[in-house]
Design a protein around this motif. Structure first.
Motif, PDB file in Angstrom:
ATOM      1  N   ALA A 517      70.280  59.355 -40.505  1.00 47.93           N
ATOM      2  CA  ALA A 517      69.766  60.321 -39.538  1.00 47.93           C
ATOM      3  C   ALA A 517      68.695  61.179 -40.209  1.00 47.93           C
ATOM      4  O   ALA A 517      68.555  61.198 -41.434  1.00 47.93           O
ATOM      5  N   SER A 518      67.917  61.880 -39.394  1.00 43.79           N
ATOM      6  CA  SER A 518      66.843  62.714 -39.935  1.00 43.79           C
ATOM      7  C   SER A 518      67.070  64.167 -39.578  1.00 43.79           C
ATOM      8  O   SER A 518      67.781  64.500 -38.621  1.00 43.79           O
ATOM      9  N   GLY A 519      66.430  65.044 -40.361  1.00 44.92           N
ATOM     10  CA  GLY A 519      66.511  66.477 -40.137  1.00 44.92           C
ATOM     11  C   GLY A 519      65.425  67.185 -40.922  1.00 44.92           C
ATOM     12  O   GLY A 519      64.711  66.577 -41.731  1.00 44.92           O
ATOM     13  N   SER A 520      65.215  68.453 -40.672  1.00 51.18           N
ATOM     14  CA  SER A 520      64.129  69.197 -41.327  1.00 51.18           C
ATOM     15  C   SER A 520      64.671  70.389 -42.084  1.00 51.18           C
ATOM     16  O   SER A 520      65.701  70.966 -41.728  1.00 51.18           O
ATOM     17  N   ILE A 521      63.947  70.734 -43.143  1.00 52.68           N
ATOM     18  CA  ILE A 521      64.198  71.949 -43.922  1.00 52.68           C
ATOM     19  C   ILE A 521      62.844  72.627 -44.093  1.00 52.68           C
ATOM     20  O   ILE A 521      61.882  72.003 -44.563  1.00 52.68           O
ATOM     21  N   SER A 557      64.867  61.727 -54.193  1.00 53.34           N
ATOM     22  CA  SER A 557      65.362  60.608 -55.012  1.00 53.34           C
ATOM     23  C   SER A 557      65.938  59.470 -54.179  1.00 53.34           C
ATOM     24  O   SER A 557      65.992  58.319 -54.637  1.00 53.34           O
ATOM     25  N   ASP A 558      66.409  59.743 -52.965  1.00 60.24           N
ATOM     26  CA  ASP A 558      66.961  58.706 -52.093  1.00 60.24           C
ATOM     27  C   ASP A 558      66.660  59.095 -50.651  1.00 60.24           C
ATOM     28  O   ASP A 558      66.536  60.278 -50.325  1.00 60.24           O
ATOM     29  N   GLY A 559      66.557  58.121 -49.780  1.00 57.44           N
ATOM     30  CA  GLY A 559      66.065  58.380 -48.451  1.00 57.44           C
ATOM     31  C   GLY A 559      64.547  58.494 -48.489  1.00 57.44           C
ATOM     32  O   GLY A 559      63.894  58.066 -49.454  1.00 57.44           O
ATOM     33  N   ARG A 560      63.985  59.090 -47.452  1.00 56.62           N
ATOM     34  CA  ARG A 560      62.518  59.214 -47.460  1.00 56.62           C
ATOM     35  C   ARG A 560      62.078  60.446 -46.676  1.00 56.62           C
ATOM     36  O   ARG A 560      62.819  60.941 -45.805  1.00 56.62           O
ATOM     37  N   LEU A 561      60.853  60.899 -47.030  1.00 60.03           N
ATOM     38  CA  LEU A 561      60.254  62.043 -46.350  1.00 60.03           C
ATOM     39  C   LEU A 561      59.375  61.523 -45.221  1.00 60.03           C
ATOM     40  O   LEU A 561      58.540  60.621 -45.420  1.00 60.03           O
ATOM     41  N   LEU A 562      59.556  62.064 -44.032  1.00 59.93           N
ATOM     42  CA  LEU A 562      58.844  61.567 -42.851  1.00 59.93           C
ATOM     43  C   LEU A 562      57.519  62.289 -42.607  1.00 59.93           C
ATOM     44  O   LEU A 562      56.711  61.826 -41.814  1.00 59.93           O
ATOM     45  N   SER A 563      57.285  63.409 -43.225  1.00 59.14           N
ATOM     46  CA  SER A 563      56.065  64.184 -43.007  1.00 59.14           C
ATOM     47  C   SER A 563      55.310  64.346 -44.317  1.00 59.14           C
ATOM     48  O   SER A 563      55.845  64.083 -45.395  1.00 59.14           O
ATOM     49  N   THR A 577      51.589  82.158 -49.747  1.00 65.49           N
ATOM     50  CA  THR A 577      51.310  81.056 -48.820  1.00 65.49           C
ATOM     51  C   THR A 577      52.595  80.363 -48.380  1.00 65.49           C
ATOM     52  O   THR A 577      53.600  80.339 -49.075  1.00 65.49           O
ATOM     53  N   GLY A 578      52.523  79.739 -47.218  1.00 59.45           N
ATOM     54  CA  GLY A 578      53.635  79.024 -46.608  1.00 59.45           C
ATOM     55  C   GLY A 578      53.400  78.967 -45.107  1.00 59.45           C
ATOM     56  O   GLY A 578      52.323  79.361 -44.627  1.00 59.45           O
ATOM     57  N   PRO A 579      54.374  78.548 -44.279  1.00 60.89           N
ATOM     58  CA  PRO A 579      55.666  78.010 -44.747  1.00 60.89           C
ATOM     59  C   PRO A 579      55.543  76.564 -45.215  1.00 60.89           C
ATOM     60  O   PRO A 579      54.716  75.806 -44.718  1.00 60.89           O
ATOM     61  N   TYR A 580      56.393  76.205 -46.167  1.00 60.71           N
ATOM     62  CA  TYR A 580      56.468  74.848 -46.671  1.00 60.71           C
ATOM     63  C   TYR A 580      57.828  74.260 -46.295  1.00 60.71           C
ATOM     64  O   TYR A 580      58.848  74.973 -46.250  1.00 60.71           O
ATOM     65  N   GLY A 581      57.872  72.957 -46.046  1.00 60.88           N
ATOM     66  CA  GLY A 581      59.130  72.301 -45.702  1.00 60.88           C
ATOM     67  C   GLY A 581      58.933  70.811 -45.553  1.00 60.88           C
ATOM     68  O   GLY A 581      57.817  70.296 -45.689  1.00 60.88           O
ATOM     69  N   VAL A 582      60.034  70.100 -45.277  1.00 53.77           N
ATOM     70  CA  VAL A 582      59.984  68.638 -45.180  1.00 53.77           C
ATOM     71  C   VAL A 582      60.790  68.168 -43.979  1.00 53.77           C
ATOM     72  O   VAL A 582      61.702  68.855 -43.491  1.00 53.77           O
ATOM     73  N   GLU A 583      60.439  66.975 -43.516  1.00 55.74           N
ATOM     74  CA  GLU A 583      61.222  66.234 -42.544  1.00 55.74           C
ATOM     75  C   GLU A 583      61.842  65.066 -43.312  1.00 55.74           C
ATOM     76  O   GLU A 583      61.112  64.212 -43.836  1.00 55.74           O
ATOM     77  N   TYR A 584      63.199  65.011 -43.351  1.00 56.44           N
ATOM     78  CA  TYR A 584      63.897  64.060 -44.229  1.00 56.44           C
ATOM     79  C   TYR A 584      64.727  63.084 -43.406  1.00 56.44           C
ATOM     80  O   TYR A 584      65.393  63.484 -42.434  1.00 56.44           O
ATOM     81  N   ARG A 585      64.710  61.798 -43.822  1.00 60.62           N
ATOM     82  CA  ARG A 585      65.575  60.783 -43.222  1.00 60.62           C
ATOM     83  C   ARG A 585      66.531  60.278 -44.292  1.00 60.62           C
ATOM     84  O   ARG A 585      66.110  59.782 -45.340  1.00 60.62           O
ATOM     85  N   HIS A 609      61.659  72.902 -58.864  1.00 61.23           N
ATOM     86  CA  HIS A 609      62.929  73.385 -58.338  1.00 61.23           C
ATOM     87  C   HIS A 609      63.602  72.189 -57.665  1.00 61.23           C
ATOM     88  O   HIS A 609      62.954  71.404 -56.974  1.00 61.23           O
ATOM     89  N   THR A 610      64.915  72.055 -57.841  1.00 59.43           N
ATOM     90  CA  THR A 610      65.645  70.944 -57.225  1.00 59.43           C
ATOM     91  C   THR A 610      66.690  71.467 -56.257  1.00 59.43           C
ATOM     92  O   THR A 610      67.274  72.552 -56.456  1.00 59.43           O
ATOM     93  N   PHE A 611      66.914  70.674 -55.195  1.00 60.46           N
ATOM     94  CA  PHE A 611      67.888  71.021 -54.165  1.00 60.46           C
ATOM     95  C   PHE A 611      68.745  69.784 -53.894  1.00 60.46           C
ATOM     96  O   PHE A 611      68.214  68.731 -53.503  1.00 60.46           O
ATOM     97  N   PRO A 612      70.088  69.863 -54.093  1.00 63.89           N
ATOM     98  CA  PRO A 612      70.948  68.705 -53.848  1.00 63.89           C
ATOM     99  C   PRO A 612      71.111  68.433 -52.346  1.00 63.89           C
ATOM    100  O   PRO A 612      71.215  69.359 -51.540  1.00 63.89           O
ATOM    101  N   LEU A 613      71.095  67.153 -51.972  1.00 60.41           N
ATOM    102  CA  LEU A 613      71.268  66.735 -50.585  1.00 60.41           C
ATOM    103  C   LEU A 613      72.569  65.940 -50.483  1.00 60.41           C
ATOM    104  O   LEU A 613      72.844  65.068 -51.311  1.00 60.41           O
ATOM    105  N   ILE A 614      73.364  66.222 -49.443  1.00 58.07           N
ATOM    106  CA  ILE A 614      74.630  65.517 -49.228  1.00 58.07           C
ATOM    107  C   ILE A 614      74.494  64.643 -47.979  1.00 58.07           C
ATOM    108  O   ILE A 614      74.090  65.136 -46.911  1.00 58.07           O
ATOM    109  N   ILE A 615      74.801  63.338 -48.134  1.00 58.67           N
ATOM    110  CA  ILE A 615      74.705  62.389 -47.025  1.00 58.67           C
ATOM    111  C   ILE A 615      76.121  61.961 -46.663  1.00 58.67           C
ATOM    112  O   ILE A 615      76.863  61.411 -47.494  1.00 58.67           O
ATOM    113  N   GLU A 616      76.525  62.203 -45.426  1.00 59.02           N
ATOM    114  CA  GLU A 616      77.894  61.891 -44.984  1.00 59.02           C
ATOM    115  C   GLU A 616      77.882  60.786 -43.934  1.00 59.02           C
ATOM    116  O   GLU A 616      76.921  60.650 -43.177  1.00 59.02           O
TER     117      GLU A 616
END
Length: 616
Positions: A517-521, A557-563, A577-585, A609-616
């Motif tokens: 599934a996809s979502g944004s941050i 590192s896994d999955g892909r960025l859609l934007s 400057t900003g806002p910065y963010g990603v669309e992730y699948r 900077h690193t941010f852990p992602l949890i895929i359920e």
């Protein structure tokens, strides 16, 4: 005997300016004899003509003749005859000089293919060399040709082209009108030989007058200190040629508002057909043109518009800008620099006079050139970091120029007079550097002391500028004001950065995704980390923008960025400057992944900077 005495008297008494080598005999022909003491030198054309004309006035001598084409002929020693040869309307030839004596004598004669030329016409002139029997002989002497028109640059005579038995010259009329007397001069063994031929050039009619331009194209109103006169150039052209000399042209003005005047009423065209009119500016801006009219024919032409500009900068027409607003300059020396550019116009929007001086101040940090001179209403200087900076990294750059206060020109005549409005906002005090950004002068801030009294003065309630004609609101006579324009340069710090607003990145729940599934941050803002740079109207309360050219990017590192996940900080940023963010699948299997934010400042190492992602 009477003729001989008269000739000798003429030779020795009346002809002191005539070449010493010439002696006249009683022979009805003029003989050219070189004295043993004579140092050979070809006579100049004026010397020759003076002596020649003097001889020809004594008609009893029989020494000169003039043929039907108007040519004067001189017969030197041993000439068989002084009479001219036959001629026609298309060609002619003349008697000439005899070089040598006895069996070695060579007769030189001039022939002109066409003695009657049209406007700008051309012809060939040839010197022939023959013996007593009329047989061609080898060229004798070194020959040159000149004429009255050629000396005035109204005709062109080529260099001699020599064959075995002839010397040829090309003649081209270039503005010559009427008879032109051509003189051929030859020198051999110290002896000077001269013969002449006449060419008649037809006069041209005026066809048109063309405007060539104005120098300069813009002048200043009277009393403003700039150039107040301009020359308007026209050319008088013939029907068949360009540039007719000697033509009388009259001038007049069209659009002489504001006291513009014409200093030249008429002029006579020069050798190139050029006439010039001089215009004097008046006391208010205007656009005028000059009308040139040929006196004889009435042919006329209009010039393009000559701008009479105010010449002085007007308030609200003076602006300053930076080529780089957020350089990587905090705690640095000599790099990164920024160009400081000003645009200066008068109340009409016309560029101020070239050479107008604009002064600069960068009191809080960095160094700046103290002034520049405008060209076409603009000029620039360079700001360079020098190790000094205010704590908040924000440097106020102030530019000042002499000018006039603004007003509302209700009648549109570009003069402050009765009926015009002078609002309180137009009443200027001495310009200053608003270092703390509170919109008012505070003691200790830099100011321009226009009147030199040692204190910063507010407005005086009167309009200050040139040519004020208001009955009650005029300041001191020809009083000017210093206009100020201010801009802020942000000395960005590239050695650190701060995630000054996290947005979704502050909510751990945003880091959990469903398989496939996809979502944004999003909502992330970044500053240079300066804690003294307060932002009253920004989502980040502190910090300046990162240096121009800084790249901000995300990777996973896994999955892909859609934007798109790469940004560059622009060169005109004034806040974080900003806002910065990603669309992730997310990938199609559960597990974890890592989202990495990388910040790369030019000339600095990358920071992540690193941010852990949890895929359920």
């Amino acid at each position: 005997m009477k003729n001989r005495n008269l000739l000798h008297k003429l030779n020795f008494d009346s002809m002191r300016n005539f070449p010493a080598a010439v002696r006249v005999h009683q022979n009805p022909l003029i003989k050219i004899i070189v004295n043993s003491s004579f140092q050979p030198q070809a006579p100049t054309l004026p010397e020759f003509l003076r002596g020649f004309a003097l001889i020809c006035l004594l008609g009893a001598l029989g020494a000169c003749d003039r043929d039907t084409s108007g040519r004067y002929l001189i017969a030197p020693p041993d000439s068989a005859s002084s009479s001219s040869s036959s001629s026609s309307s298309s060609s002619s030839s003349s008697s000439g000089a005899t070089i040598g004596a006895g069996d070695e004598a060579v007769r030189v004669s001039a022939a002109v293919v066409n003695t009657d030329l049209p406007v700008g016409g051309a012809t060939v002139m040839t010197l022939h060399f023959r013996d007593a029997d009329g047989q061609p002989q080898l060229v004798r002497a070194t020959w040159e040709a000149s004429s009255i028109c050629a000396l005035q640059q109204l005709a062109e005579i080529s260099s001699p082209v020599v064959t075995s038995t002839t010397v040829n010259f090309n003649y081209v009329a270039k503005g010559c009108v009427g008879e032109d007397l051509v003189t051929f001069t030859g020198v051999e063994s110290g002896k000077v030989y001269t013969l002449t031929a006449a060419i008649e050039v037809a006069a041209d009619d005026v066809g048109l007058i063309s405007w060539l331009g104005s120098e300069p194209e813009q002048i200043a109103i009277r009393g403003s200190g700039g150039q107040e006169t301009a020359q308007i150039r026209f050319r008088v052209n013939g029907v068949s040629s360009e540039g007719l000399p000697g033509q009388l042209v009259n001038f007049r003005l069209e659009g002489a508002a504001g006291g513009v005047s014409l200093l030249t009423a008429s002029a006579v065209s020069d050798a190139g057909g050029i006439v010039r009119a001089t215009v004097q500016s008046g006391t208010s801006p205007a656009v005028v043109s000059v009308v040139a009219e040929h006196a004889a024919s009435g042919v006329k032409a209009h010039s393009g518009g000559l701008i009479v500009a105010n010449g002085l900068a007007a308030d609200r027409h003076f602006n300053v800008a930076l080529s780089l607003r957020n350089p990587h300059a905090y705690n640095r020396i000599n790099a990164q620099t920024s160009g400081v550019v000003v645009a200066v116009t008068d109340k009409s929007g016309n560029a101020v006079l070239d050479g107008t001086i604009v002064n600069f101040v960068s009191e809080e940090g960095g160094s700046i050139e103290n002034s520049c001179r405008t060209l076409n209403g603009s000029c620039s200087v360079t700001w360079t970091p020098d190790g000094r900076q205010p704590a908040d990294g924000r440097v106020q750059i102030v530019a000042t120029v002499k000018g006039t206060e603004d007003y509302i020109d209700n009648n549109g005549n570009k003069i402050f007079d009765a009926g015009d409005d002078f609002l309180p906002a137009f009443d200027l005090g001495e310009p200053y550097s608003d270092n703390n950004g509170n919109g008012q002068y505070d003691l200790g801030e830099h100011f321009v002391d226009t009147n030199g009294n040692g204190v910063r003065d507010a407005g005086d309630g009167l309009w200050n500028g040139l040519n004020c004609q208001h009955p009650t609101l005029c300041g001191a006579e020809e009083a000017f004001v210093d206009l100020g324009a201010q801009t802020t340069l942000y000395m960005s710090d590239g050695s650190g950065h701060e995630l000054c607003h996290f947005g979704d990145f502050a909510d751990p729940a945003k880091f959990t995704f469903t398989v496939d599934a996809s979502g944004s941050i999003g909502g992330l803002y970044i500053s240079d980390g300066n804690p003294h740079a307060f932002n009253s109207d920004h989502i980040c309360p502190f910090g300046n923008p990162l240096p121009a050219g800084t790249t901000i990017s995300f990777s996973v590192s896994d999955g892909r960025l859609l934007s798109s996940a790469v940004w560059t900080v622009p060169d005109n940023a004034t806040q974080p400057t900003g806002p910065y963010g990603v669309e992730y699948r997310a990938p199609d299997n559960p597990g974890t992944a890592v989202l990495t934010l990388t910040i790369l400042v030019p000339g600095e190492g990358a920071r992540s900077h690193t941010f852990p992602l949890i895929i359920e």
